[in-house]
Motif scaffolding. Sequence first.
Motif, PDB file in Angstrom:
ATOM      1  N   ALA A   1       0.863  -1.174   0.000  1.00 22.01           N
ATOM      2  CA  ALA A   1       0.000   0.000   0.000  1.00 22.01           C
ATOM      3  C   ALA A   1       0.899   1.224   0.000  1.00 22.01           C
ATOM      4  CB  ALA A   1      -0.934   0.009   1.217  1.00 22.01           C
ATOM      5  N   ALA A   2       0.299   2.373  -0.227  1.00 22.62           N
ATOM      6  CA  ALA A   2       1.036   3.626  -0.202  1.00 22.62           C
ATOM      7  C   ALA A   2       0.118   4.719   0.330  1.00 22.62           C
ATOM      8  CB  ALA A   2       1.547   3.988  -1.592  1.00 22.62           C
ATOM      9  N   VAL A   3       0.735   5.730   0.944  1.00 22.33           N
ATOM     10  CA  VAL A   3      -0.018   6.869   1.467  1.00 22.33           C
ATOM     11  C   VAL A   3       0.783   8.132   1.189  1.00 22.33           C
ATOM     12  CG1 VAL A   3      -1.168   7.900   3.465  1.00 22.33           C
ATOM     13  CG2 VAL A   3      -0.892   5.415   3.354  1.00 22.33           C
ATOM     14  N   PHE A   4       0.096   9.170   0.712  1.00 26.51           N
ATOM     15  CA  PHE A   4       0.707  10.483   0.523  1.00 26.51           C
ATOM     16  C   PHE A   4      -0.032  11.497   1.379  1.00 26.51           C
ATOM     17  CE2 PHE A   4       2.524   8.319  -2.994  1.00 26.51           C
ATOM     18  CZ  PHE A   4       3.678   9.010  -3.345  1.00 26.51           C
ATOM     19  N   GLY A   5       0.735  12.282   2.129  1.00 23.54           N
ATOM     20  CA  GLY A   5       0.146  13.312   2.969  1.00 23.54           C
ATOM     21  C   GLY A   5       1.188  13.868   3.921  1.00 23.54           C
ATOM     22  N   GLU A   6       0.767  14.761   4.795  1.00 19.01           N
ATOM     23  CA  GLU A   6       1.670  15.254   5.844  1.00 19.01           C
ATOM     24  C   GLU A   6       2.236  14.037   6.576  1.00 19.01           C
ATOM     25  OE1 GLU A   6       3.088  16.006   9.623  1.00 19.01           O
ATOM     26  OE2 GLU A   6       1.036  15.200   9.400  1.00 19.01           O
ATOM     27  N   ARG A   7       3.532  14.050   6.893  1.00 16.98           N
ATOM     28  CA  ARG A   7       4.232  12.827   7.294  1.00 16.98           C
ATOM     29  C   ARG A   7       3.554  12.104   8.443  1.00 16.98           C
ATOM     30  NH1 ARG A   7       8.021  10.658  10.633  1.00 16.98           N
ATOM     31  NH2 ARG A   7       9.556   9.249   9.679  1.00 16.98           N
ATOM     32  N   ASP A   8       3.281  12.788   9.540  1.00 21.34           N
ATOM     33  CA  ASP A   8       2.689  12.121  10.701  1.00 21.34           C
ATOM     34  C   ASP A   8       1.288  11.608  10.375  1.00 21.34           C
ATOM     35  OD1 ASP A   8       4.971  12.547  12.152  1.00 21.34           O
ATOM     36  OD2 ASP A   8       4.218  14.320  13.201  1.00 21.34           O
ATOM     37  N   HIS A   9       0.552  12.386   9.610  1.00 15.97           N
ATOM     38  CA  HIS A   9      -0.794  11.966   9.212  1.00 15.97           C
ATOM     39  C   HIS A   9      -0.718  10.713   8.332  1.00 15.97           C
ATOM     40  CE1 HIS A   9      -4.824  13.165   7.067  1.00 15.97           C
ATOM     41  NE2 HIS A   9      -4.952  12.100   7.827  1.00 15.97           N
ATOM     42  N   ALA A  10       0.173  10.746   7.357  1.00 14.96           N
ATOM     43  CA  ALA A  10       0.322   9.597   6.466  1.00 14.96           C
ATOM     44  C   ALA A  10       0.786   8.367   7.234  1.00 14.96           C
ATOM     45  CB  ALA A  10       1.300   9.930   5.348  1.00 14.96           C
ATOM     46  N   LEU A  11       1.691   8.547   8.189  1.00 16.95           N
ATOM     47  CA  LEU A  11       2.170   7.423   8.987  1.00 16.95           C
ATOM     48  C   LEU A  11       1.045   6.811   9.806  1.00 16.95           C
ATOM     49  CD1 LEU A  11       4.464   5.653   9.995  1.00 16.95           C
ATOM     50  CD2 LEU A  11       5.010   7.426  11.687  1.00 16.95           C
ATOM     51  N   ALA A  12       0.166   7.647  10.355  1.00 20.84           N
ATOM     52  CA  ALA A  12      -0.969   7.139  11.130  1.00 20.84           C
ATOM     53  C   ALA A  12      -1.890   6.302  10.256  1.00 20.84           C
ATOM     54  CB  ALA A  12      -1.727   8.306  11.755  1.00 20.84           C
ATOM     55  N   VAL A  13      -2.111   6.747   9.022  1.00 23.15           N
ATOM     56  CA  VAL A  13      -2.952   5.968   8.110  1.00 23.15           C
ATOM     57  C   VAL A  13      -2.236   4.680   7.704  1.00 23.15           C
ATOM     58  CG1 VAL A  13      -4.050   5.958   5.824  1.00 23.15           C
ATOM     59  CG2 VAL A  13      -4.185   7.997   7.272  1.00 23.15           C
ATOM     60  N   ALA A  14      -0.940   4.756   7.468  1.00 22.13           N
ATOM     61  CA  ALA A  14      -0.166   3.568   7.090  1.00 22.13           C
ATOM     62  C   ALA A  14      -0.299   2.470   8.140  1.00 22.13           C
ATOM     63  CB  ALA A  14       1.295   3.945   6.891  1.00 22.13           C
ATOM     64  N   ARG A  15      -0.301   2.848   9.404  1.00 22.49           N
ATOM     65  CA  ARG A  15      -0.411   1.864  10.484  1.00 22.49           C
ATOM     66  C   ARG A  15      -1.766   1.148  10.468  1.00 22.49           C
ATOM     67  NH1 ARG A  15       3.335   1.921  14.566  1.00 22.49           N
ATOM     68  NH2 ARG A  15       4.882   3.607  14.548  1.00 22.49           N
ATOM     69  N   ARG A  16      -2.761   1.764   9.855  1.00 20.47           N
ATOM     70  CA  ARG A  16      -4.102   1.174   9.848  1.00 20.47           C
ATOM     71  C   ARG A  16      -4.296   0.172   8.711  1.00 20.47           C
ATOM     72  NH1 ARG A  16      -8.460   5.801   9.756  1.00 20.47           N
ATOM     73  NH2 ARG A  16      -9.808   3.979  10.085  1.00 20.47           N
ATOM     74  N   LEU A  17      -3.402   0.147   7.749  1.00 15.16           N
ATOM     75  CA  LEU A  17      -3.615  -0.641   6.542  1.00 15.16           C
ATOM     76  C   LEU A  17      -3.137  -2.082   6.705  1.00 15.16           C
ATOM     77  CD1 LEU A  17      -2.494   2.056   3.968  1.00 15.16           C
ATOM     78  CD2 LEU A  17      -4.839   1.329   4.460  1.00 15.16           C
ATOM     79  N   ALA A  18      -3.899  -3.018   6.171  1.00 13.49           N
ATOM     80  CA  ALA A  18      -3.568  -4.447   6.243  1.00 13.49           C
ATOM     81  C   ALA A  18      -2.694  -4.815   5.046  1.00 13.49           C
ATOM     82  CB  ALA A  18      -4.840  -5.286   6.262  1.00 13.49           C
ATOM     83  N   ALA A  19      -1.410  -4.453   5.139  1.00 17.27           N
ATOM     84  CA  ALA A  19      -0.472  -4.707   4.044  1.00 17.27           C
ATOM     85  C   ALA A  19       0.901  -4.971   4.622  1.00 17.27           C
ATOM     86  CB  ALA A  19      -0.428  -3.516   3.084  1.00 17.27           C
ATOM     87  N   GLY A  20       1.665  -5.795   3.923  1.00 16.87           N
ATOM     88  CA  GLY A  20       2.987  -6.171   4.403  1.00 16.87           C
ATOM     89  C   GLY A  20       4.009  -5.072   4.328  1.00 16.87           C
ATOM     90  N   GLN A  21       3.847  -4.135   3.389  1.00 10.08           N
ATOM     91  CA  GLN A  21       4.719  -2.964   3.327  1.00 10.08           C
ATOM     92  C   GLN A  21       3.914  -1.780   2.823  1.00 10.08           C
ATOM     93  OE1 GLN A  21       6.568  -5.906   1.852  1.00 10.08           O
ATOM     94  NE2 GLN A  21       4.747  -5.968   0.588  1.00 10.08           N
ATOM     95  N   VAL A  22       4.175  -0.633   3.415  1.00  5.96           N
ATOM     96  CA  VAL A  22       3.469   0.590   3.048  1.00  5.96           C
ATOM     97  C   VAL A  22       4.504   1.676   2.772  1.00  5.96           C
ATOM     98  CG1 VAL A  22       1.718   2.277   3.699  1.00  5.96           C
ATOM     99  CG2 VAL A  22       1.561  -0.066   4.584  1.00  5.96           C
ATOM    100  N   TYR A  23       4.381   2.327   1.618  1.00  9.38           N
ATOM    101  CA  TYR A  23       5.272   3.418   1.237  1.00  9.38           C
ATOM    102  C   TYR A  23       4.630   4.744   1.609  1.00  9.38           C
ATOM    103  CZ  TYR A  23       7.655  -0.088  -1.606  1.00  9.38           C
ATOM    104  OH  TYR A  23       8.340  -1.199  -2.033  1.00  9.38           O
ATOM    105  N   VAL A  24       5.355   5.565   2.346  1.00 14.86           N
ATOM    106  CA  VAL A  24       4.857   6.885   2.732  1.00 14.86           C
ATOM    107  C   VAL A  24       5.556   7.934   1.873  1.00 14.86           C
ATOM    108  CG1 VAL A  24       4.761   8.599   4.584  1.00 14.86           C
ATOM    109  CG2 VAL A  24       4.261   6.196   5.076  1.00 14.86           C
ATOM    110  N   ASN A  25       4.768   8.684   1.125  1.00 17.85           N
ATOM    111  CA  ASN A  25       5.274   9.781   0.286  1.00 17.85           C
ATOM    112  C   ASN A  25       6.364   9.334  -0.686  1.00 17.85           C
ATOM    113  OD1 ASN A  25       3.505  11.721   1.369  1.00 17.85           O
ATOM    114  ND2 ASN A  25       4.881  12.107   3.084  1.00 17.85           N
TER     115      ASN A  25
END
Length: 475
Positions: free
Chosen positions: A413-437
């Motif tokens: 999965a991937a998330v783009f946004g303000e870093r802390d906000h994106a990291l919080a969403v990344a933690r919620r996702l059911a995926a083995g790896q998540v790319y932030v920004n």
Amino acid sequence: MTTQNLALDIAGHWIGGAVTTGGGTMDVVSPVDGTVVATVPRGTAADVDHAVAAARAALPHWSSTSPADRGAVLHRLAGELAARRESIARAVTAEIGAPIALSRAAHAGFPVAVTEAVASLADRINWTEEIGNSLVVREPVGVVGAITPWNFPLQQVITKIAPTLLAGNTIVLKPAETAPLTAPMLAEAAAAAGLPGGVLNIVYGVGGVVGEAITTHPGIDMVSFTGSTAVGKRIAVAASATVKRVALELGGKTANIVLPDADVDHAVAETLRYGWTNSGQACGAWTRLLVPAGRHDEIVAKLVAEAAAYTVGDPWDEGTRIGPLASQAQWERVNGYIERGVADGLDLVFGGPGRVPGFESGAFIRPTIFAGVDPRSVVAQEEIFGPVLSVIPYGSENEAVEIADGTIYGLGAAVFGERDHALAVARRLAAGQVYVNGAPFNPLAPFGGYKQSGTGREMGRAGVEEFTELKAIQL
């Protein structure tokens, strides 16, 4: 298109440190124009028996070497692969049609980086640990059967054999029948690096024969497979007859969530880069773009403008970004999904079905974007394995997470946004790896999936530990 004269025929299997001939052959076909670029052996169950015997004979010596010595062999292997970079790149372009610039940078370059990364772990793994009155020891699993796919031919092989070797195991490898041409280069590099004969064995052939023989062979202790979820399920069932360990790296349907506070231009550029590299033929390709409903049309317009730079062309041209798909069968599959999207009434805003003008003889496909996609649609749910992007609007952050997790897959999965906000969403996702920004891939981090994207992990320390057994010695 450019004509390339490459001497790529494979004389025989690599068993016990030597080329072994015999049996029939099969053709490797160029997806550029359908010509035969090489012939390779068509292996049998008897060839697998021979390879397993060689691997078992080599196991006692190799497993008794120190992790430091095994790591030193891997360091040398990385150097030998680097020295063969151009040959590897040209072989990959010939067999799967990857643009030559991509073949040099990723197909030939990334295996070197991964091998070096694994080698560096030799003294960073707890091979022994004292827990109370117990000495806990990590030991090799034994003989590992590795079955690899065609989309990243050498990279997928290295992802398996480097940690397998560091853990002290021996290997029987079946490379993809449509993309085997880097395997003999690997064998040559491994021998030059000082890997003893029989530690790495390669049997070419089709999955229904060689893959089946590896999966069910009583002399193989573990099977590591990368490929489709459907095939992975069949391998798990077949391997259960001998209760061997199975590691599965399977399909994906990566969602990229663009949050309201994201840098949209950066998100758009990275979405296409991560989604369409290698013509979208990657299990972790970003194939779903989730955008705030109120900004859907704006983001789609930016995507279409950015997509114009992804021109389809001759893979031997240094400037080409999108080459053909890897085979005509793959073209039929991907084109079928694009046709399904059109038939289902999805908003086609870029690309579309059919042959690419000027490239009708090859497996060339138009990179395609559908907008306003229903997340329940076939195109948004199933792994297409081609350059097809679904843009999906969402109303709330909770809905975005629900949509992202709303498939059978959980590889990336991937998330783009303000870093802390994106990291919080990344933690919620059911995926083995998540790319932030758009953060870069890390070969020292574990790679693998949740749900039907597989079992076990590759890469990094976890990837090495996957190929070990734990023994508790009570003192």
